[in-house]
Design a protein around this motif. Sequence first.
Motif, PDB file in Angstrom:
ATOM      1  N   UNK A 102     -34.760 -19.871 -66.416  1.00 17.82           N
ATOM      2  CA  UNK A 102     -35.884 -21.123 -66.424  1.00 17.82           C
ATOM      3  C   UNK A 102     -35.898 -21.437 -67.996  1.00 17.82           C
ATOM      4  N   UNK A 103     -36.612 -20.510 -68.895  1.00 16.04           N
ATOM      5  CA  UNK A 103     -36.443 -21.010 -70.060  1.00 16.04           C
ATOM      6  C   UNK A 103     -35.453 -20.942 -70.755  1.00 16.04           C
ATOM      7  N   UNK A 104     -34.243 -20.466 -69.761  1.00 12.95           N
ATOM      8  CA  UNK A 104     -32.701 -21.128 -70.887  1.00 12.95           C
ATOM      9  C   UNK A 104     -32.879 -22.425 -70.643  1.00 12.95           C
ATOM     10  N   UNK A 105     -32.556 -22.232 -68.855  1.00 18.13           N
ATOM     11  CA  UNK A 105     -32.797 -23.471 -68.424  1.00 18.13           C
ATOM     12  C   UNK A 105     -33.292 -25.055 -68.807  1.00 18.13           C
ATOM     13  N   UNK A 106     -34.680 -24.918 -69.261  1.00 12.34           N
ATOM     14  CA  UNK A 106     -34.832 -25.896 -70.205  1.00 12.34           C
ATOM     15  C   UNK A 106     -33.944 -25.822 -71.322  1.00 12.34           C
ATOM     16  N   UNK A 107     -33.911 -24.605 -71.872  1.00 15.30           N
ATOM     17  CA  UNK A 107     -33.473 -25.405 -73.574  1.00 15.30           C
ATOM     18  C   UNK A 107     -32.075 -26.268 -73.364  1.00 15.30           C
ATOM     19  N   UNK A 108     -31.419 -26.282 -71.891  1.00 15.70           N
ATOM     20  CA  UNK A 108     -30.395 -26.688 -71.544  1.00 15.70           C
ATOM     21  C   UNK A 108     -30.400 -28.346 -71.833  1.00 15.70           C
ATOM     22  N   UNK A 109     -31.600 -28.559 -71.206  1.00 17.85           N
ATOM     23  CA  UNK A 109     -32.626 -29.961 -70.859  1.00 17.85           C
ATOM     24  C   UNK A 109     -32.720 -30.505 -71.948  1.00 17.85           C
ATOM     25  N   UNK A 110     -33.376 -30.398 -72.997  1.00 14.20           N
ATOM     26  CA  UNK A 110     -33.056 -30.484 -74.474  1.00 14.20           C
ATOM     27  C   UNK A 110     -31.720 -30.390 -75.373  1.00 14.20           C
ATOM     28  N   UNK A 111     -30.975 -30.138 -75.184  1.00  9.34           N
ATOM     29  CA  UNK A 111     -29.599 -30.220 -75.600  1.00  9.34           C
ATOM     30  C   UNK A 111     -29.304 -31.395 -74.677  1.00  9.34           C
ATOM     31  N   UNK A 112     -29.403 -31.671 -73.155  1.00 13.12           N
ATOM     32  CA  UNK A 112     -27.877 -32.979 -72.333  1.00 13.12           C
ATOM     33  C   UNK A 112     -29.071 -34.197 -73.694  1.00 13.12           C
ATOM     34  N   UNK A 113     -30.724 -33.867 -73.202  1.00 15.45           N
ATOM     35  CA  UNK A 113     -30.882 -34.677 -73.268  1.00 15.45           C
ATOM     36  C   UNK A 113     -29.870 -35.832 -74.759  1.00 15.45           C
ATOM     37  N   UNK A 114     -30.254 -35.194 -75.994  1.00 12.93           N
ATOM     38  CA  UNK A 114     -29.530 -36.593 -77.087  1.00 12.93           C
ATOM     39  C   UNK A 114     -27.755 -36.634 -77.217  1.00 12.93           C
TER      40      UNK A 114
END
Length: 769
Positions: A305-317
Motif C-alpha cells: 500500500x505505501x508503494x502504491x500510494x507513491x504511484x498516485x503522487x507519481x501519476x498526478x504531475x
Amino acid sequence: MDESVQLRARGGWITFPFIIGTMAGLMLGAGGWVSNLIVYLIQEFNIKTINAAKIYNFVNGTITIFPILGAIIADSFLGCFSVIWFSSLISLLGILLLVLTAAIKHLPTSCENICNYPTQLQLAVLYLGLALASLGNAGMRFTIAPMGADQFDKPRHQGIFFNWYIFTMYTATVVGSTAIVYIEDNVSWVWGFSLCALANVLGLAVFLSGTRFYRVVRPQGSPFTSLGRVIVAAISKRRLSLSEKSEDYYNCHDFDENATKIGSQNPTPFFRFLNRAALRNDSTSIWKLCTLQQVEDLKTIIKIFPLWTTGLFLCTPLAIQLSLAILQALTMDRHLGPVFKIPAGSIPVFILISTSISIFIIDRLLFPLYGKLTKKPLTLLQRIGIGHALTVISMGISAVVEANRLKFVKYKNVENVVPMSVFWLLFIPFQPPVFTYRRPMAKFSSSLRHLSYSPPHPSLEVIGGGMERFLPALKTLHLPYTPYPLVGWNRHVETIFAAFFRSLPDVRLRRECLRTKDGGAVALDWVSGDDRSLLAPDSPLVILLPGLTGGSGDAYVRHMVLRGRSKGWRVVVFNSRGCGDSPLITPQFYSASFLGDISEVVEHVHNRYPRANIYAVGWSLGANILVRYVGRESHSCPLSGAVSLCNPFNLVIADEDFRKGFNVVYDKALSNALRRIFMRHALLFEDIGGDFNIPLAANAKSIREFDEGLTRVSFGFKSVDDYYSKSSSSDSVKNVRIPLLCIQARLFYSSSSSSFSNNAELFHTISTF
C-alpha cells in the motif's frame, strides 16, 4: 461431452486474431476522441481552458481508475466476456452522443457574434456522452488482457500474447491520436467522431464473432471477501493468545479431518495481530477461521500500500503535464514545414515515444552500465526513487517552458499564437519514471517481503543482484554450518560416510512414463496419494533433477522429497533416460547439452497443474542442465524459481579436477555407474555404426572415456572437450531471468568451487524478479 473437456477444447491461438482485432478497434476509437477532447471543448463548446482541462483530467482519471471496478465485477460476478461486450456497447453509445453533439446544430455553442457558455441541456448531452464513453473504455480496456491470457495454457504463449496486446494498444492509440485527430481538426468533428464510432463497432463485431472459440472462465468470487474475513476473524479472536506452534494455525485449503497432516508453516511476525485469524479454535465458520495464506495475502497488500500510494503522487504531475501540454500547444507555433500543422491533440503521441526511448536508454544502457561499474545493481526501491527524481526534473523543465511562453505573451503582446515552436514541448520528458513500475505488482509484491536486509552469516558468500531482496527470505542460510560429528573434519570422509550410512527414507512413489517427441522416454516419480486430492491443484510444485546417474532411489533425493511434502508442496522426481530404472527405448542417453527432455517435462507438469507455481531443484549435472534450461528460456521460462546445488558450471574445469588426487575415486565410481546403466541396454547399441566407440564406453575407466565413446557422438560434438565447453552452464547464467539460488559447498569433492569462482563475474548479472 463433459463440460470440463469442452472448456479445454476452446481457446488457443485461434482466438488471437479476434482478441487483438477487438483491442485494435476499441483503442483506435478511444484514441480518436480522448486525445482531442480539450480542443473540442474549447473550440466547439466555448468552455474555458481551465474547465476544459478539468473535464479532460476527470475523463482520464475515470479511464484509469475504473478498470479496478471492472476487474472486480469480471472476477466476482459476470466474467471477462460479459464485461467486455457490455462495456464496448456503453462506449459506443457514448461516442454516438459525441457524434450528435457535433452533428446537430443546436447542441454545440454558437460563436457567430457572441460566444456564450453552453446551456444546461448542451452540457447534459455532452457529459452523458463523455460519461458513457469513459466508463465503457475503462471497463473493456484492461479486461481484454486477462481474458486473452486465459486462452493460453503455457506461460510462454501468454507472454507472447501480452507483448502483442501492449503493441496493439499503443499502435492503435497512436493512429487514433494522429490520423483521426487530424481529420477532426482539418475536415470536421462529425467525420472524426464518426470514425471513432465505426472503429468501436468493428471492434465489438470482431469480438462477438469469435464467441464460439473463446475459453470462458467462470467468476471465482471477489478476492476482497477473503481479505475482509481475515480482519473480521482477527477482531473476533482478539482475546486469544498467539501460539508459537505451527500446528495451532490453520494451513489447509479445505475444512477436513486431515488439516493438521498437511504441510504447515509459522505465520510471519509482521502485523502479528492478524495471525489470530488463522489461530485454530472450535469454530469452523469461514468468518472466524482463515488460512495462513489468506492472512499473508492481506499482509502483502498492507506492505504494498505505501508503494502504491507513491504511484498516485507519481501519476498526478504526469496527468497535469498531459493536459497542460495540449493547452500550451494550442497557443504555440505547430507548423512542421510551410504547410503541415501538427494537431494539438496529437501531442500525447510524443509521450509514448518519449516513454519508449526513456525505457530503452535507462533500462538497457544506463542501469546495466551502473551495475558493471559499481558491481551492485540498483534495487527496485532505488529505481522508483530515481523515477520520482526524474518526475521532479520533468516538472521543472515544464515550468521553464511555460515561463518562456508567458514571456512572449507578456512582452510581445501576443494574443493567440506565440512565436515559439511546439517542439519545445518535446524537451519535457513526460513519462521517464514509468519504467520503475513496468513489472506486474503480483511479482513485485514477492520482493517487498524482503526489502529489509540483514547481513548474512560470515560463512556465507553471496554474489549477484538479488542479494538484498532474495537472501533475507532464506533464513536457514544465515545459520552457521555445523559439520557432522567425527566425520566432518574432512570432505572425503564426510562424502564417503554419507554415501554408505545416510538413511534411506521409505517414500511411496507412483511412476509415470513420459514418451518424448523423439521417441524416447523418461520416468516421473510422484509421491503416492498426491493425485487423490491430498493437495490442492494450486499447491506449489517442485521438480527434482538428480545428479549424474542418480534417480528417485537415491537417499539425498528421497530426503528432499520428504522435506518438500512436509511443507505442503507437490514433488516429482525427474529420472533421466536410463537412470533410476527409467526405461531406455532408443540408443541415446541424456547429456549435459540436451535440454529437450527437461523442456518436455516442465511443459507436461505445467499442463497437468496449470494453476500451480512450479519450481525446480537440481544437483550436480542435474543442476547444470537446469541452469542451462532457465538461461535458454530466459524471460519465457515457465518456472517460478530454481535452485542449483553443487553445480560444476564449467565442465572443462570439472573434467580436469576429476583427474587430480583423491577425486579419481569419485571419477571411477561414477564411470562404473554409467557402465552399469549402459550394459543393461547394450543391445540397443549393437551395430549402431558411425563414430561410436562402443567398446570404449562399455569398459570406460572414467567419465571422460565414456563421453568419448558414446555421449559426444550421440549429440554431435567433434570431441569431448568441445562437448564439455559447449555444455557448461556458466555461459547461461547471464540470461537467467527468474529467481535462481546457487549453493556451492566450499569443500565439495568436485570442481564446483573453483569453476564457480572462475566464473563469478557472470553471477553479477543475476537479478530476481
